[in-house]
Scaffold this active site. Structure first.
Site, PDB file in Angstrom:
ATOM      1  CE  LYS A  88      -0.238   3.175   4.671  1.00  0.00           C
ATOM      2  NZ  LYS A  88      -0.094   3.271   6.108  1.00  0.00           N
ATOM      3  CB  SER A 130       5.598  -1.201  12.026  1.00  0.00           C
ATOM      4  OG  SER A 130       5.160   0.146  12.208  1.00  0.00           O
ATOM      5  CG  ASN A 168      -1.793   1.182   1.347  1.00  0.00           C
ATOM      6  OD1 ASN A 168      -1.834   2.017   0.439  1.00  0.00           O
ATOM      7  ND2 ASN A 168      -2.510   1.294   2.458  1.00  0.00           N
ATOM      8  CD  GLU A 216      -2.877   5.438   6.732  1.00  0.00           C
ATOM      9  OE1 GLU A 216      -2.930   5.432   5.494  1.00  0.00           O
ATOM     10  OE2 GLU A 216      -1.931   4.927   7.371  1.00  0.00           O
ATOM     11  N   GLY A 271       2.678   2.742  10.567  1.00  0.00           N
ATOM     12  CA  GLY A 271       3.600   3.841  10.294  1.00  0.00           C
ATOM     13  C   GLY A 271       4.344   4.341  11.518  1.00  0.00           C
ATOM     14  CG  HIS A 285      -5.909   1.807   5.303  1.00  0.00           C
ATOM     15  ND1 HIS A 285      -5.392   2.765   6.154  1.00  0.00           N
ATOM     16  CD2 HIS A 285      -4.913   0.931   5.072  1.00  0.00           C
ATOM     17  CE1 HIS A 285      -4.132   2.473   6.409  1.00  0.00           C
ATOM     18  NE2 HIS A 285      -3.808   1.362   5.762  1.00  0.00           N
ATOM     19  CD  GLU A 287      -3.301  -2.372   7.409  1.00  0.00           C
ATOM     20  OE1 GLU A 287      -2.222  -2.621   6.862  1.00  0.00           O
ATOM     21  OE2 GLU A 287      -3.992  -1.388   7.140  1.00  0.00           O
TER      22      GLU A 287
HETATM   23  P1  13P Z   1       3.151   0.642   7.647  1.00  0.00           P
HETATM   24  O1  13P Z   1       3.702  -0.653   7.103  1.00  0.00           O
HETATM   25  O2  13P Z   1       3.851   1.849   7.123  1.00  0.00           O
HETATM   26  O3  13P Z   1       3.024   0.611   9.125  1.00  0.00           O
HETATM   27  O4  13P Z   1       1.640   0.762   7.074  1.00  0.00           O
HETATM   28  C1  13P Z   1       0.779  -0.319   7.184  1.00  0.00           C
HETATM   29  C2  13P Z   1      -0.459  -0.038   6.428  1.00  0.00           C
HETATM   30  O5  13P Z   1      -1.223   0.846   6.782  1.00  0.00           O
HETATM   31  C3  13P Z   1      -0.722  -0.821   5.226  1.00  0.00           C
HETATM   32  O6  13P Z   1      -2.009  -0.622   4.743  1.00  0.00           O
END
Ligand code: 13P
Length: 259
Positions: free
Chosen positions: A13, A216, A11, A100, A176, A98, A170
């Site tokens: 983003k 992560s 992803n 976010e 992140g 997701h 997640e």
């Molecule tokens: P990170 O691997 O940067 O923590 O992000 C995970 C994520 O949100 C994948 O959709």
């Protein structure tokens, strides 16, 4: 151990420019070994078409996914992108739910469900993301939150349609931040997710559905996640932006037990 094919998502983003996205896709297309696993990348929307050109269409071993879409076929929806448009460029997968989008953009469960149902009806494969916040984790609500998000998110999904669904667990606090869940904690959450799926869809469907861990994931912790019985791959954010890191995670998934 039930054998499920590992599934890895990258992803990207709101990261990378056009050149960087194309270069990363080219590197993955030439070096990622997808024989024993499924791989999907989710570039930023403006670069989807360019990346589609690199991957080479619907038969590509690397699938093209969209991070977002709007659940109407066309019309007056300024700024939105439809599944029809995504299909036109051989995009086959979408993310819904997701964290976010849930927490930073305020997408509620009812919208997550609506988008998921529209995508399934449109023949897309869908990754449904779920996970608890730090506050919920500290209040011991991880499994309850995941169960509720599954229950709302999958409302109206038939057993047949479930074959188009992947779940991504997640934990919000691990995304992140560099602070991943321990493999044991993730495994416990995944086992609870599978128990809920058994309750909702029966033992066979629960054993078949794939559950990715996200938060992560890096080359140095990925193998520990992949070694867990109920962890069937990873949805990778930051580390999927670095070709060597992502390729290493893909290699670790390909060589994990159960593959
Ligand atoms: P990170 O691997 O940067 O923590 O992000 C995970 C994520 O949100 C994948 O959709």
């Amino acid at each position: 151990m039930t054998k499920r094919r590992k599934t890895i998502g990258g992803n990207w983003k709101m990261n990378l420019d056009r050149k960087g996205s194309i270069a990363l896709a080219e590197k993955l297309a030439s070096e990622a070994d997808t024989e024993s696993l499924d791989l999907c990348i989710y570039p930023a929307l403006p670069w989807l078409d360019g990346v589609a050109g690199v991957l080479g269409g619907a038969a590509s071993p690397i699938r093209l996914g969209a991070q977002n879409f709007y659940g109407k076929s066309n019309g007056s929806f300024t700024g939105e992108i439809s599944l029809e448009m995504l299909r036109d460029i051989d995009c086959q997968m979408v993310l819904v739910g997701h964290s976010e989008r849930r927490h930073k953009l305020g997408e509620p469960d009812v919208l997550v469900n609506q988008k998921l149902l529209t995508a399934l009806d449109g023949g897309f494969d869908v990754t449904l993301c779920i996970g608890e916040t730090l506050k919920q984790r500290e209040a011991d609500q991880t499994d309850a939150v995941n169960t509720a998000q599954l229950c709302y998110g999958l409302a109206g999904v038939s057993s047949q349609q479930l074959a188009q669904v992947t779940i991504a667990y997640e934990p919000v606090w691990a995304i992140g931040t560099g602070e991943s869940a321990t493999p044991e904690d993730a495994a416990s959450a995944h086992a609870a997710i599978r128990r809920y799926m058994e309750f909702a869809y029966g033992a066979e469907a629960a054993a078949a559905i794939r559950i990715q861990y996200g938060g992560s994931v890096k080359p140095d912790n990925a193998a520990d996640f992949f070694a867990q019985e109920d962890i069937d791959g990873a949805l990778v954010g930051g580390a999927s932006l670095e070709a060597e890191d992502f390729l290493q995670i893909i290699r670790l998934a390909a060589s994990a037990d159960g593959n």
